[in-house]
Write a protein that holds these residues in place. Sequence first.
Motif, PDB file in Angstrom:
ATOM      1  N   ALA A  16      61.863-134.658  15.111  1.00  0.00           N
ATOM      2  CA  ALA A  16      62.885-134.055  15.978  1.00  0.00           C
ATOM      3  C   ALA A  16      63.808-133.138  15.177  1.00  0.00           C
ATOM      4  O   ALA A  16      64.159-132.040  15.633  1.00  0.00           O
ATOM      5  N   LEU A  17      64.192-133.558  13.977  1.00  0.00           N
ATOM      6  CA  LEU A  17      65.058-132.726  13.144  1.00  0.00           C
ATOM      7  C   LEU A  17      64.349-131.460  12.672  1.00  0.00           C
ATOM      8  O   LEU A  17      64.950-130.393  12.622  1.00  0.00           O
ATOM      9  N   LYS A  18      63.082-131.579  12.344  1.00  0.00           N
ATOM     10  CA  LYS A  18      62.297-130.403  11.927  1.00  0.00           C
ATOM     11  C   LYS A  18      62.293-129.365  13.047  1.00  0.00           C
ATOM     12  O   LYS A  18      62.507-128.174  12.809  1.00  0.00           O
ATOM     13  N   ILE A  19      62.076-129.811  14.261  1.00  0.00           N
ATOM     14  CA  ILE A  19      62.070-128.909  15.417  1.00  0.00           C
ATOM     15  C   ILE A  19      63.473-128.361  15.672  1.00  0.00           C
ATOM     16  O   ILE A  19      63.650-127.178  15.932  1.00  0.00           O
ATOM     17  N   ALA A  20      64.476-129.212  15.541  1.00  0.00           N
ATOM     18  CA  ALA A  20      65.855-128.808  15.833  1.00  0.00           C
ATOM     19  C   ALA A  20      66.362-127.738  14.877  1.00  0.00           C
ATOM     20  O   ALA A  20      66.978-126.765  15.306  1.00  0.00           O
ATOM     21  N   VAL A  21      66.130-127.905  13.577  1.00  0.00           N
ATOM     22  CA  VAL A  21      66.680-126.943  12.610  1.00  0.00           C
ATOM     23  C   VAL A  21      65.834-125.677  12.500  1.00  0.00           C
ATOM     24  O   VAL A  21      66.244-124.719  11.855  1.00  0.00           O
ATOM     25  N   ASN A  22      64.678-125.693  13.130  1.00  0.00           N
ATOM     26  CA  ASN A  22      63.807-124.520  13.161  1.00  0.00           C
ATOM     27  C   ASN A  22      63.586-124.087  14.604  1.00  0.00           C
ATOM     28  O   ASN A  22      62.454-123.818  15.021  1.00  0.00           O
ATOM     29  N   SER A  23      64.669-124.011  15.369  1.00  0.00           N
ATOM     30  CA  SER A  23      64.575-123.725  16.798  1.00  0.00           C
ATOM     31  C   SER A  23      64.018-122.329  17.090  1.00  0.00           C
ATOM     32  O   SER A  23      63.599-122.056  18.211  1.00  0.00           O
ATOM     33  N   ALA A  50      59.939-139.564  20.560  1.00  0.00           N
ATOM     34  CA  ALA A  50      61.197-138.808  20.520  1.00  0.00           C
ATOM     35  C   ALA A  50      61.548-138.263  21.900  1.00  0.00           C
ATOM     36  O   ALA A  50      62.724-138.204  22.268  1.00  0.00           O
ATOM     37  N   LYS A  51      60.557-137.873  22.683  1.00  0.00           N
ATOM     38  CA  LYS A  51      60.813-137.425  24.059  1.00  0.00           C
ATOM     39  C   LYS A  51      61.304-138.592  24.911  1.00  0.00           C
ATOM     40  O   LYS A  51      62.265-138.445  25.672  1.00  0.00           O
ATOM     41  N   THR A  52      60.653-139.728  24.787  1.00  0.00           N
ATOM     42  CA  THR A  52      61.050-140.893  25.563  1.00  0.00           C
ATOM     43  C   THR A  52      62.481-141.300  25.243  1.00  0.00           C
ATOM     44  O   THR A  52      63.237-141.697  26.131  1.00  0.00           O
ATOM     45  N   CYS A  53      62.874-141.169  23.988  1.00  0.00           N
ATOM     46  CA  CYS A  53      64.241-141.527  23.557  1.00  0.00           C
ATOM     47  C   CYS A  53      65.252-140.426  23.837  1.00  0.00           C
ATOM     48  O   CYS A  53      66.444-140.624  23.630  1.00  0.00           O
ATOM     49  N   ALA A  68      71.792-134.891  21.959  1.00  0.00           N
ATOM     50  CA  ALA A  68      71.314-136.261  21.759  1.00  0.00           C
ATOM     51  C   ALA A  68      71.112-136.562  20.277  1.00  0.00           C
ATOM     52  O   ALA A  68      71.465-137.646  19.802  1.00  0.00           O
ATOM     53  N   ILE A  69      70.559-135.606  19.550  1.00  0.00           N
ATOM     54  CA  ILE A  69      70.349-135.815  18.117  1.00  0.00           C
ATOM     55  C   ILE A  69      71.696-135.988  17.418  1.00  0.00           C
ATOM     56  O   ILE A  69      71.875-136.902  16.609  1.00  0.00           O
TER      57      ILE A  69
END
Length: 174
Positions: A16-23, A50-53, A68-69
């Motif tokens: 999730a963080l990898k996706i978030a910081v590389n939006s 991560a989607k479920t959460c 959410a993160i």
Amino acid sequence: MLGKQLTLKPQDLIVALKIAVNSDREFTYAQLATELFMSPSEVHTSVKRAKTCGLLVRTGAQAASLYAIHEFLTHGIQYVFPPVNGMLTRGILTGLAGPPLSEYFPLTDGLPQVWATPEGTSQGIALVPLYPSVPFACTVDSKLYSVLTLVDALRGGKAREREIATRLVKEFLK
């Protein structure tokens, strides 16, 4: 899925963080797996959890729920994934000694925290990373490295350190 217990795992947060910081990028499971040093099936399962959460949203191209993160990192990370320290070792700087917190907390005494790896250039007290591949993934993504050092400060820092790390994480997640 009734009866199955969902447990957020550390690798789910890493994805999730990898996706978030590389939006600005869209990842395939294979790309994420390569850059995070995980298997594609492991990444796929992490994305589902991560989607479920609520850490990831959308079904096509992945997108992170930045709110959410941030909420999870600010209020839950220290309880769900507490820091585990090890022995003196060589590794990659993290926590207060890693970027960007080293600007705020210059190392004056004591040993820094490091993720143990033979390729590391610093000596310090080992901090077990959220996931074993973290030190390798951070060598290929400086944004991920910075945010994961902040995560380590949130996991085990004192009040002032956590306050600054919280503010910096919010900036990274914009």
